[in-house]
Design a protein around this motif. Structure first.
Motif, PDB file in Angstrom:
ATOM      1  N   MET A   1      52.953  49.384  37.288  1.00  0.00           N
ATOM      2  CA  MET A   1      53.379  48.302  36.404  1.00  0.00           C
ATOM      3  C   MET A   1      52.185  47.556  35.815  1.00  0.00           C
ATOM      4  O   MET A   1      52.127  47.237  34.654  1.00  0.00           O
ATOM      5  CB  MET A   1      54.285  47.341  37.180  1.00  0.00           C
ATOM      6  CG  MET A   1      54.685  46.089  36.425  1.00  0.00           C
ATOM      7  SD  MET A   1      55.596  46.388  34.917  1.00  0.00           S
ATOM      8  CE  MET A   1      57.187  46.827  35.588  1.00  0.00           C
ATOM      9  N   PHE A   2      51.173  47.246  36.639  1.00  0.00           N
ATOM     10  CA  PHE A   2      50.044  46.430  36.179  1.00  0.00           C
ATOM     11  C   PHE A   2      48.779  47.263  35.966  1.00  0.00           C
ATOM     12  O   PHE A   2      47.673  46.728  36.043  1.00  0.00           O
ATOM     13  CB  PHE A   2      49.758  45.322  37.196  1.00  0.00           C
ATOM     14  CG  PHE A   2      50.885  44.341  37.359  1.00  0.00           C
ATOM     15  CD1 PHE A   2      51.141  43.395  36.391  1.00  0.00           C
ATOM     16  CD2 PHE A   2      51.693  44.376  38.474  1.00  0.00           C
ATOM     17  CE1 PHE A   2      52.178  42.487  36.540  1.00  0.00           C
ATOM     18  CE2 PHE A   2      52.728  43.478  38.630  1.00  0.00           C
ATOM     19  CZ  PHE A   2      52.966  42.531  37.650  1.00  0.00           C
ATOM     20  N   GLU A   3      48.928  48.565  35.718  1.00  0.00           N
ATOM     21  CA  GLU A   3      47.751  49.426  35.630  1.00  0.00           C
ATOM     22  C   GLU A   3      46.819  49.000  34.505  1.00  0.00           C
ATOM     23  O   GLU A   3      45.601  48.902  34.690  1.00  0.00           O
ATOM     24  CB  GLU A   3      48.176  50.886  35.438  1.00  0.00           C
ATOM     25  CG  GLU A   3      48.763  51.514  36.705  1.00  0.00           C
ATOM     26  CD  GLU A   3      49.146  52.970  36.494  1.00  0.00           C
ATOM     27  OE1 GLU A   3      48.921  53.484  35.380  1.00  0.00           O
ATOM     28  OE2 GLU A   3      49.663  53.576  37.438  1.00  0.00           O
ATOM     29  N   THR A   4      47.383  48.736  33.308  1.00  0.00           N
ATOM     30  CA  THR A   4      46.549  48.373  32.158  1.00  0.00           C
ATOM     31  C   THR A   4      45.818  47.061  32.408  1.00  0.00           C
ATOM     32  O   THR A   4      44.602  46.956  32.182  1.00  0.00           O
ATOM     33  CB  THR A   4      47.413  48.240  30.890  1.00  0.00           C
ATOM     34  OG1 THR A   4      48.152  49.445  30.700  1.00  0.00           O
ATOM     35  CG2 THR A   4      46.554  47.982  29.674  1.00  0.00           C
ATOM     36  N   LEU A   5      46.539  46.063  32.905  1.00  0.00           N
ATOM     37  CA  LEU A   5      45.928  44.771  33.199  1.00  0.00           C
ATOM     38  C   LEU A   5      44.855  44.917  34.269  1.00  0.00           C
ATOM     39  O   LEU A   5      43.763  44.342  34.161  1.00  0.00           O
ATOM     40  CB  LEU A   5      47.002  43.779  33.648  1.00  0.00           C
ATOM     41  CG  LEU A   5      46.525  42.380  34.056  1.00  0.00           C
ATOM     42  CD1 LEU A   5      45.818  41.694  32.901  1.00  0.00           C
ATOM     43  CD2 LEU A   5      47.693  41.542  34.551  1.00  0.00           C
ATOM     44  N   SER A   6      45.147  45.686  35.311  1.00  0.00           N
ATOM     45  CA  SER A   6      44.192  45.897  36.402  1.00  0.00           C
ATOM     46  C   SER A   6      42.921  46.566  35.901  1.00  0.00           C
ATOM     47  O   SER A   6      41.807  46.164  36.250  1.00  0.00           O
ATOM     48  CB  SER A   6      44.846  46.741  37.505  1.00  0.00           C
ATOM     49  OG  SER A   6      43.949  46.959  38.561  1.00  0.00           O
ATOM     50  N   ASP A   7      43.070  47.592  35.049  1.00  0.00           N
ATOM     51  CA  ASP A   7      41.894  48.300  34.521  1.00  0.00           C
ATOM     52  C   ASP A   7      41.026  47.365  33.683  1.00  0.00           C
ATOM     53  O   ASP A   7      39.792  47.383  33.777  1.00  0.00           O
ATOM     54  CB  ASP A   7      42.336  49.506  33.680  1.00  0.00           C
ATOM     55  CG  ASP A   7      42.934  50.610  34.537  1.00  0.00           C
ATOM     56  OD1 ASP A   7      42.705  50.589  35.763  1.00  0.00           O
ATOM     57  OD2 ASP A   7      43.627  51.485  33.988  1.00  0.00           O
ATOM     58  N   ARG A   8      41.660  46.557  32.823  1.00  0.00           N
ATOM     59  CA  ARG A   8      40.902  45.670  31.956  1.00  0.00           C
ATOM     60  C   ARG A   8      40.139  44.619  32.769  1.00  0.00           C
ATOM     61  O   ARG A   8      38.953  44.355  32.519  1.00  0.00           O
ATOM     62  CB  ARG A   8      41.836  44.976  30.955  1.00  0.00           C
ATOM     63  CG  ARG A   8      42.352  45.858  29.848  1.00  0.00           C
ATOM     64  CD  ARG A   8      41.233  46.397  28.979  1.00  0.00           C
ATOM     65  NE  ARG A   8      40.462  45.333  28.344  1.00  0.00           N
ATOM     66  CZ  ARG A   8      40.695  44.879  27.126  1.00  0.00           C
ATOM     67  NH1 ARG A   8      41.652  45.412  26.392  1.00  0.00           N
ATOM     68  NH2 ARG A   8      39.949  43.913  26.616  1.00  0.00           N
ATOM     69  N   LEU A   9      40.803  44.011  33.747  1.00  0.00           N
ATOM     70  CA  LEU A   9      40.144  42.983  34.549  1.00  0.00           C
ATOM     71  C   LEU A   9      39.013  43.574  35.391  1.00  0.00           C
ATOM     72  O   LEU A   9      37.959  42.958  35.559  1.00  0.00           O
ATOM     73  CB  LEU A   9      41.167  42.283  35.453  1.00  0.00           C
ATOM     74  CG  LEU A   9      42.197  41.404  34.743  1.00  0.00           C
ATOM     75  CD1 LEU A   9      43.192  40.822  35.738  1.00  0.00           C
ATOM     76  CD2 LEU A   9      41.524  40.282  33.970  1.00  0.00           C
ATOM     77  N   THR A  10      39.222  44.788  35.913  1.00  0.00           N
ATOM     78  CA  THR A  10      38.175  45.444  36.707  1.00  0.00           C
ATOM     79  C   THR A  10      36.930  45.696  35.861  1.00  0.00           C
ATOM     80  O   THR A  10      35.800  45.490  36.318  1.00  0.00           O
ATOM     81  CB  THR A  10      38.693  46.770  37.282  1.00  0.00           C
ATOM     82  OG1 THR A  10      39.864  46.520  38.070  1.00  0.00           O
ATOM     83  CG2 THR A  10      37.646  47.419  38.177  1.00  0.00           C
TER      84      THR A  10
END
Length: 502
Positions: A1-10
């Motif tokens: 669900m939060f893959e895109t957000l997680s990748d960007r923040l990382t």
């Protein structure tokens, strides 16, 4: 669900780690990237503004400027703000002082209320309660039958006096269910109400009438986490028309951007209480804001992983298996198969591995995990005789060919499994033996001492040394305290002519 957000923040945080000190320009650039990441995740604009302003204010404070590692401090600030935006502390169900506790579910049609009613009932049953489902959705075709099927799978009672499909009064059904629960000694009542494809006055009036008739202890708003910004609009409409105490997110396993989860709590002021993460009845648990924030920032969710393991593994069996693992030899292919089946019960392997910290950077490898590989391993082991499982050393060429035919795999796959099992046994022996580390049980020092004990005491060829050795043996061996020479017995107040211990 939060893959895109997680990748960007990382990626944002990785660029900060090389900086020993953060300037105002660095903080502004970081907050700009965080804002873009949240907007791409479909988070509501007011939520993004508040979030970024709080992060920027704290990042320019003393906690970052005086920190030894400013990048880690910024990550901590973002984590703290994510926890706050998701609700802060975990919100628990409020139970009535006098049973039954009444829980009313509300939401749009298609959000998954009926399935979620079964999941919640199963979860409560595992907590030691006796829940009862109430079929008050009498408009949607076959909604009553669906709830009965879900209740049977969840092993809970269902109160469905009306056939539904447009027949019956949902308010009367909800009101009568309370007396029915008292008579049957159910301590929790879960009322499944009707939904609509969109917000309308009839829906709101019926939900409000049911609420007034049963006076629920908890009104839970069920929202599809995949509908994005519309979730905020719908939640606000239900908040104004009916009112609710908590939010339940469904379809968190989907591939949507997940902005609804970050927006609903902030807009409505009501906490997210539960989350549904799959199609199975067991894919449901209480929502923990701190754990969800940790997942978004790719820091893993070890606590949830431990809780799932505790629910799946029996303590006595786990202790027994730990003994076999330490011994190495006692661990057989039967034990290996049993452990593998236990892991399968915990859920999809990809989800379990995804709870480990840093796994977001290995998403491509996780996507290649094939659950069918475990099925093939299970088929190979089950095609063996009991004797072969106990002692795989007896598996020769003809036995491998027979096992391969029985399990539908190649001879090479059978040989590979046996070889890997022996390697695992060897590794477990090394771990149990301290892996040769001095001071560990079975380590280098221990083995050397064992060899020395086996060889016994060596007698020197020099008569003087041999005599000294015999004297030491007469004094009780090398551990006996050494004797002072005659005439020095009172030296320094040492009585008995012996040196102090050590």
């Amino acid at each position: 669900m939060f893959e895109t957000l997680s990748d960007r923040l990382t990626s944002v945080f990785s660029s900060l780690r090389s900086k020993g000190r953060l300037s105002d320009a660095d903080i502004d650039a970081t907050c700009r990237e965080i804002r873009i990441a949240l907007l791409e995740a479909d988070v509501a604009l007011p939520v993004v503004r508040d979030f970024v302003s709080h992060v920027k204010e704290r990042a320019r404070g003393a906690e970052v400027s005086q920190a030894l590692n400013p990048a880690q401090q910024v990550v901590k600030i973002v984590n703290d703000e994510l926890v706050q935006i998701l609700g802060g502390e975990t919100r628990r169900l409020r139970y009535a002082k006098t049973p039954p506790t009444v829980i009313m579910l509300a939401g749009l049609q298609g959000a998954g209320k009926t399935t979620l009613a079964g999941k919640l009932a199963r979860w409560l049953r595992e907590q030691g309660h006796a829940p009862m489902l109430v079929a008050a959705d009498l408009q949607r075709p076959n909604a009553v039958q669906q709830l009965q099927v879900v209740g049977e799978r969840a092993q809970v009672a269902v109160y469905a006096p009306e056939p539904g499909n447009g027949v019956g009064d949902p308010v009367a059904v909800a009101r009568d269910s309370i007396d029915q629960a008292r008579r049957r000694q159910h301590d929790v009542v879960i009322i499944d109400t009707a939904g609509r494809l969109g917000i309308d006055q009839e829906l709101m009036k019926q939900a409000a009438d049911i609420r007034d008739a049963v006076s629920p202890d908890e009104v839970l708003f069920v929202v599809d986490a995949m509908i994005g910004q519309d979730a905020v609009t719908t939640a606000q409409a239900f908040m104004d028309g009916v009112g609710f105490d908590g939010v339940v997110l469904t379809k968190l396993d989907g591939d949507a951007r997940g902005g609804a989860a970050l927006s609903v709590r902030h807009i409505t002021g009501r906490p997210i209480m539960f989350a549904s993460t799959g199609e199975k009845l067991e894919d449901f648990d209480a929502f923990h804001p701190d754990r969800m924030a940790s997942r978004i920032l790719d820091m893993g969710d070890i606590l949830t992983l431990i809780e799932q393991a505790q629910r799946t593994f029996d303590e006595q069996e786990a202790a027994k298996m730990a003994g076999k693992l330490v011994s190495g030899d006692g661990f057989t292919l039967d034990d290996f198969l049993e452990q593998m089946m236990m892991v399968r019960k915990m859920g999809p392997l990809k989800n379990l591995l995804g709870m480990m910290p840093g796994m977001g950077q290995m998403r491509d490898q996780l996507n290649q995990v094939d659950e069918r590989d475990l099925d093939r391993v299970a088929a190979i082991i089950r095609s063996m005789t009991p004797g072969e499982r106990q002692d795989p050393k007896i598996i020769n060429g003809s036995r491998r060919a027979r096992i391969a035919r029985g399990s539908g795999v190649t001879v090479t796959e059978v040989a590979s499994l046996v070889t890997r099992f022996f390697d695992a046994q060897k590794m477990m022996k090394q771990v149990a033996g301290g892996m040769g580390i001095p001071g560990m049980p079975g380590g280098r020092k221990g083995k050397a001492a064992q060899k020395k004990a086996k060889k016994g005491r060596r007698v020197s060829g020099d008569p003087r040394k041999a005599a000294l050795g015999k004297a030491g043996a007469a004094n009780g061996g090398s551990d006996a305290p050494p004797q002072l020479p005659p005439g020095l017995g009172g030296l320094g107040g040492l009585g008995g002519g012996k040196l102090p211990p050590g």
